[in-house]
Design an enzyme around this catalytic site. Structure first.
Site, PDB file in Angstrom:
ATOM      1  N   SER A  44       0.827  -1.209   0.000  1.00 46.25           N
ATOM      2  CA  SER A  44       0.000   0.000   0.000  1.00 46.25           C
ATOM      3  C   SER A  44       0.865   1.265   0.000  1.00 46.25           C
ATOM      4  O   SER A  44       0.494   2.269  -0.628  1.00 46.25           O
ATOM      5  CB  SER A  44      -0.976  -0.004   1.175  1.00 46.25           C
ATOM      6  OG  SER A  44      -0.324   0.161   2.400  1.00 46.25           O
ATOM      7  N   ARG A  66      22.906 -14.113   3.083  1.00 49.33           N
ATOM      8  CA  ARG A  66      22.451 -12.724   2.890  1.00 49.33           C
ATOM      9  C   ARG A  66      23.302 -12.024   1.844  1.00 49.33           C
ATOM     10  O   ARG A  66      22.794 -11.225   1.054  1.00 49.33           O
ATOM     11  CB  ARG A  66      22.536 -11.954   4.215  1.00 49.33           C
ATOM     12  CG  ARG A  66      21.428 -12.331   5.178  1.00 49.33           C
ATOM     13  CD  ARG A  66      21.376 -11.375   6.360  1.00 49.33           C
ATOM     14  NE  ARG A  66      20.409 -11.867   7.327  1.00 49.33           N
ATOM     15  CZ  ARG A  66      19.095 -11.610   7.280  1.00 49.33           C
ATOM     16  NH1 ARG A  66      18.584 -10.844   6.339  1.00 49.33           N
ATOM     17  NH2 ARG A  66      18.293 -12.115   8.209  1.00 49.33           N
ATOM     18  N   LEU A  72      19.128  -5.867   5.331  1.00 49.19           N
ATOM     19  CA  LEU A  72      20.126  -5.780   4.255  1.00 49.19           C
ATOM     20  C   LEU A  72      21.527  -5.786   4.866  1.00 49.19           C
ATOM     21  O   LEU A  72      21.731  -5.337   5.996  1.00 49.19           O
ATOM     22  CB  LEU A  72      19.896  -4.494   3.454  1.00 49.19           C
ATOM     23  CG  LEU A  72      18.554  -4.473   2.704  1.00 49.19           C
ATOM     24  CD1 LEU A  72      18.172  -3.052   2.308  1.00 49.19           C
ATOM     25  CD2 LEU A  72      18.607  -5.381   1.478  1.00 49.19           C
ATOM     26  N   ASN A 106      13.510   4.506   3.973  1.00 47.58           N
ATOM     27  CA  ASN A 106      12.623   3.469   4.525  1.00 47.58           C
ATOM     28  C   ASN A 106      11.478   4.160   5.253  1.00 47.58           C
ATOM     29  O   ASN A 106      11.639   5.251   5.785  1.00 47.58           O
ATOM     30  CB  ASN A 106      13.400   2.598   5.524  1.00 47.58           C
ATOM     31  CG  ASN A 106      12.524   1.533   6.165  1.00 47.58           C
ATOM     32  OD1 ASN A 106      11.766   0.847   5.482  1.00 47.58           O
ATOM     33  ND2 ASN A 106      12.612   1.395   7.485  1.00 47.58           N
ATOM     34  N   HIS A 161       8.974   3.539   8.474  1.00 49.99           N
ATOM     35  CA  HIS A 161       8.849   2.711   9.681  1.00 49.99           C
ATOM     36  C   HIS A 161       7.574   3.128  10.416  1.00 49.99           C
ATOM     37  O   HIS A 161       7.327   4.325  10.602  1.00 49.99           O
ATOM     38  CB  HIS A 161      10.074   2.912  10.580  1.00 49.99           C
ATOM     39  CG  HIS A 161      10.013   2.083  11.821  1.00 49.99           C
ATOM     40  ND1 HIS A 161      10.231   0.726  11.799  1.00 49.99           N
ATOM     41  CD2 HIS A 161       9.729   2.407  13.098  1.00 49.99           C
ATOM     42  CE1 HIS A 161      10.085   0.251  13.037  1.00 49.99           C
ATOM     43  NE2 HIS A 161       9.773   1.249  13.836  1.00 49.99           N
TER      44      HIS A 161
END
Ligand code: GAR
Length: 209
Positions: free
Chosen positions: A13, A65, A93, A107, A109
């Site tokens: 979204s 990773r 990451l 980002n 949050h």
């Protein structure tokens, strides 16, 4: 217009809010790709319907990773983005990957950082009894949820809230905040000074909640 790739893991979204904003004339960024680490993320279909190129880098297919992040990097490079936006991207990451995108990766949050880093932010906000909660867009640095803050929006915690009602109120704020924060960063109006973000020009509107 800055070329932006969005990394997702789920329903997307926030990704959709960024795609919609970038479709407006005058928006300083264009969305050039959506990359998911989950092949069945709902975000992929939403992006495809909007005509945005998509790619999947399935973390389950990589032994480490480092190997996953190397493939993610190669995939991103194919779209030549200038900025990467994490939007409900639920993988940590590696330091090497983050270093390569330093100052160019955002980002969102679902909490007012530095409170409630990590997961289950709404449950912990309710347990703690804070009366204000919200969301934060920040630059990604190696320490999780700790990079320079670009923008925040606050929402009230109401008596009788449960996790779902509080999450929904925060999500509405996220959908307004992320496009605003990306515009600030992509246009250069927001920039880093001594490790903190400063914003040039007129003040941003206060939180609408
Ligand atoms: C959003 O609430 C976002 O803030 C959160 O996941 C949700 C993704 O929803 N992100 C994190 O918790 C990052 N650790 P969406 O896929 O509908 O945008």
């Amino acid at each position: 217009r800055a070329r932006v790739a969005i990394l997702v893991s789920g329903r997307g979204s926030n990704m959709a809010a960024l795609i919609d904003a970038a479709a407006e004339p005058g928006y300083p960024a264009e969305i050039v790709a959506v990359v998911s680490n989950r092949p069945n993320a709902g975000a992929l279909a939403v992006a495809e319907r909007a005509g945005i190129p998509t790619a999947v880098v399935d973390h389950k297919l990589f032994p480490s990773r480092d190997a996953f992040d190397a493939e993610l990097d190669r995939t991103l490079a194919g779209f030549t983005p200038e900025i990467v936006c994490l939007a409900g991207f639920m993988r940590l990451l590696t330091g090497g990957f983050i270093a390569r995108w330093e100052g160019r990766m955002l980002n969102i949050h679902p909490a007012l950082l530095p409170s409630f880093k990590g997961l289950d932010t709404h449950r912990r906000a309710l347990e703690t009894g804070v009366r204000l909660h919200g969301c934060t867009v920040h630059l990604v640095t190696e320490e999780m949820d700790a990079g320079p803050i670009v923008a925040q929006a606050a929402v009230p915690v109401l008596d009788g809230d449960d996790e779902a009602s509080l999450a929904a109120r925060v999500l509405t704020a996220e959908h307004l905040l992320y496009p605003r924060a990306l515009a600030l960063w992509a246009s250069g109006r927001a920039r880093l000074v001594d490790g903190k973000v400063v914003v040039d020009g007129p003040d941003e509107p206060p939180s609408p909640f």
